[in-house]
Design a protein around this motif. Structure first.
Motif, short mmCIF file in Angstrom:
data_model
loop_
_atom_site.label_atom_id
_atom_site.label_comp_id
_atom_site.label_asym_id
_atom_site.label_seq_id
_atom_site.Cartn_x
_atom_site.Cartn_y
_atom_site.Cartn_z
N VAL A 1 -2.37 11.85 -0.57
CA VAL A 1 -2.78 13.02 0.22
C VAL A 1 -4.29 13.00 0.41
O VAL A 1 -4.80 13.17 1.52
CB VAL A 1 -2.33 14.33 -0.47
N VAL A 2 -5.01 12.75 -0.69
CA VAL A 2 -6.47 12.75 -0.62
C VAL A 2 -6.96 11.57 0.24
O VAL A 2 -7.88 11.71 1.04
CB VAL A 2 -7.07 12.66 -2.05
N ALA A 3 -6.29 10.42 0.07
CA ALA A 3 -6.78 9.21 0.74
C ALA A 3 -6.30 9.12 2.19
O ALA A 3 -6.75 8.24 2.93
CB ALA A 3 -6.34 7.98 -0.04
N GLU B 1 2.58 1.68 -3.44
CA GLU B 1 1.69 2.11 -4.52
C GLU B 1 1.29 3.58 -4.35
O GLU B 1 1.12 4.29 -5.33
CB GLU B 1 0.45 1.21 -4.60
N PHE B 2 1.13 4.02 -3.08
CA PHE B 2 0.75 5.40 -2.85
C PHE B 2 1.96 6.35 -2.90
O PHE B 2 1.82 7.53 -2.68
CB PHE B 2 0.00 5.56 -1.51
N ARG C 1 4.12 5.83 -5.59
CA ARG C 1 4.59 5.63 -6.96
C ARG C 1 4.10 6.78 -7.85
O ARG C 1 2.90 6.94 -8.05
CB ARG C 1 4.04 4.30 -7.48
N TYR D 1 0.96 10.85 -9.47
CA TYR D 1 -0.45 10.57 -9.20
C TYR D 1 -0.63 9.80 -7.90
O TYR D 1 -1.51 10.10 -7.10
CB TYR D 1 -1.09 9.80 -10.37
N GLY D 2 0.24 8.82 -7.69
CA GLY D 2 0.16 8.04 -6.46
C GLY D 2 0.29 8.93 -5.24
O GLY D 2 -0.47 8.81 -4.27
N ALA E 1 -2.83 11.02 -4.81
CA ALA E 1 -3.91 10.17 -4.30
C ALA E 1 -3.70 9.89 -2.81
O ALA E 1 -4.65 9.84 -2.02
CB ALA E 1 -3.98 8.87 -5.08
N ILE F 1 0.85 -1.20 0.00
CA ILE F 1 0.00 0.00 0.00
C ILE F 1 0.88 1.25 0.00
O ILE F 1 0.68 2.18 -0.78
CB ILE F 1 -0.97 -0.01 1.22
N PRO G 1 -6.82 10.54 5.16
CA PRO G 1 -7.75 10.35 6.29
C PRO G 1 -8.37 8.96 6.28
O PRO G 1 -8.56 8.33 7.33
CB PRO G 1 -8.82 11.42 6.06
N VAL G 2 -8.67 8.46 5.08
CA VAL G 2 -9.27 7.12 4.97
C VAL G 2 -8.24 6.06 5.37
O VAL G 2 -8.54 5.12 6.11
CB VAL G 2 -9.77 6.87 3.53
N LEU G 3 -7.01 6.21 4.89
CA LEU G 3 -5.96 5.25 5.22
C LEU G 3 -5.67 5.26 6.73
O LEU G 3 -5.39 4.22 7.32
CB LEU G 3 -4.68 5.57 4.43
#
Lengths: 355, 355
Positions: free
Chosen positions: A268-270, A256-257, A259, A262-263, A266, A253, A272-274
């Motif tokens: 930064v946006v994800a 991939e975040f 890479r 774009y990774g 993504a 994980i 809080p969810v992560l």
């Protein structure tokens, strides 16, 4: 009042982790007292804490000390002194009702067994821990590595002890027990497992246990049964396999975040969810394995535990002591063993051969 | 030319999955031929495919058929006929060099063993599969459930067969073998495991095997050793535990990315990253377990395999046949067994008792 003894020197980090955990624990539980065991010079900051007393021990069992060293040479170790607080005095009362250590598992098991002895009706103590399941709850699993070669009688005892643990600590009235196997059908598995299944069905038919039946490895995380019983070899491999997979997936994980542009965007946006995801599978939330089957309640925290994880282990020990886990295990063992005729041959082979 | 026999009726979905997989496989491998085994009326679409021949079988082993039914009653099943293609004819040649089925594991193992017999020097066949590791490679693990009660001699045989498999299919010259245990030290583990360790050290010292030593559950995913050896009970539990954890984590990830407006927004942004992640851990990429130790190469695909997964199993069988896995296993077994004196007592207990 519930009093716990704490091996403050144990684990990878000793007092720098155990003391902050004790402090937080005391603040949260106004009904609790602690015996802080260790070298006085390492525990000075706790000298004037309320509901606390420092108990001196001059030695420390290191994380890589062989069992023999812990058992025979370091007789004044913080681990041993902390465990000794559970022994009943001449008046029948003990100085503490449960003990917590982050020391090495082999040494903790051996010293606990030597100092406290096993309970009547129990051949071998077992290591039990909770594992998160997909219902958002926990599955209690035992044995996790204390006993490598188990007979059916031992597995039956683990089932009874695990059941008493979940009743006492989690407050479930009639928790279900699953027997870890390689298929659901009764005919599956090794000879030992098949015989264990028979014994569990007998005990369940007499109303002494809620036996679910066989479960498979994936059922641990499905939460199919409240308790999963297995020998220590299988339990240890299953737990470490799960830890290995979790570590690999977390690594993937992260990779991939990280890479490419774009990774990273993504990520930064994800984030809080992560972070929610991370909190949900935080292994510190289920720190604190119970050593069951001894004449005293010993809880083990991970050697690498941080203060939060060690506090979780203190909380579990506190709940167990407060809910009289020791008496409950004892009563359940006596009651169930009466319902389960012990075959003569099995009684022989069920001797004291713990690894 | 390499020819594979395919049980086209096996698995949850039969020809609707196996035929598209066979078609894709044939397109990819111009040097390959297939024997498509099953009911002719179910295989009509393949009647005129090049490098293909339909072999008639009137019965089908269902996924829930007991082993006895597969073995004794359905003597003209597609599974059995497909396996029979591996038997040498009067001229010493067989109709096919490897067989692939997605049928039920117990039946496949039993029928393969009955039809093909075990190789000289091998007491029990074992089920080997690859598992992704954090290096981006694969760890080969065996046994995954064919044998529940194993002696040290069996585990040694698994080590030799696994080593030959990785050499032949993955092209590694001297792959390392780890013995699954509950600690790295030689003194850890059950009596059987300790004895296996001794035998593996003896064989390694004679230059017949690259023995890494003991490994733990987490090492499977770390990729510490190329091959991990264990008994079928432990291997099955470890594999299913990992599957269970993976399913739980995937469920958690989905839930968190569906929680609230923000979670859903983050999911849209993170989707390409999550898809990369998914592809990376796609279990269809490592479909195809090998049944080792038989006088013929049998590969098993998951019962629930889709066409992509079934094609992966065909590819693995093709690579194994092309690289003469059968001869290599045979040679390695003969050569290694000569280096490892078989104790008289052990030779007795190593009889034919597979579960």
């Amino acid at each position: 009042m519930v009093r716990l003894s704490v091996d403050c020197m144990g684990g990878d980090h000793g007092p720098s982790i155990t003391l902050p955990a004790c402090k937080a624990f005391l603040a949260r539980h106004p009904q609790a007292e602690l015996l802080l065991v260790g070298k006085p010079e390492a525990l000075t900051e706790a000298a004037h804490w309320p509901r606390c007393r420092i108990v001196t021990a001059s030695e420390v069992v290191e994380m890589d000390d062989p069992v023999e060293v812990a058992l025979r040479r370091k007789r004044d170790s913080s681990m041993r002194v902390a465990i000794s607080q559970l022994k009943a005095g001449p008046d029948g009362a003990s100085a503490a009702q449960a003990c917590v250590s982050a020391g090495n598992t082999g040494a903790l098991m051996a010293v606990s067994r030597y100092v406290l002895k096993t309970m009547d009706g129990i051949d071998r103590p077992a290591l039990a821990s909770v594992i998160p399941n997909q219902h958002g709850g926990f599955t209690t699993m035992l044995d996790l590595g204390a006993n490598v070669d188990c007979e059916a009688e031992h597995l039956l005892q683990f089932a009874i002890m695990g059941s008493a643990l979940v009743q006492a600590v989690d407050g479930k009235a009639n928790p279900s027990v699953g027997l870890l196997n390689i298929g659901e059908e009764q005919i599956k598995g090794s000879e030992t497992i098949k015989r264990t299944g028979e014994m569990l069905r007998t005990v369940a038919a007499a109303g002494h246990l809620n036996f679910y039946g066989n479960v498979e490895g994936n059922d641990i995380f499905k939460g199919t049964a409240d308790i999963v019983v297995c020998d220590g070899f299988v339990g240890n491999v299953a737990l470490k396999t799960a830890e290995g997979l979790a570590a690999m997936l977390v690594g993937f994980i992260k990779e991939e975040f990280k890479r490419g542009i774009y990774g990273k965007l993504a990520a930064v946006v994800a984030l809080p969810v992560l972070n929610r995801l991370k909190a949900r599978v935080d292994h510190r939330r289920y720190s604190g394995a119970a050593l069951l089957g001894l004449r005293g309640l010993v809880f083990k925290s991970h050697g690498s535990a941080d203060a939060f994880a060690f506090e979780t282990a203190l909380n579990r020990a506190y709940d167990a002591a407060r809910n009289r886990l020791l008496d409950r295990v004892h009563d359940r063992v006596v009651e169930t063993m009466q319902a389960c005729p012990k075959p003569a041959a099995a009684a022989d082979s069920a001797g004291d051969k713990a690894a």
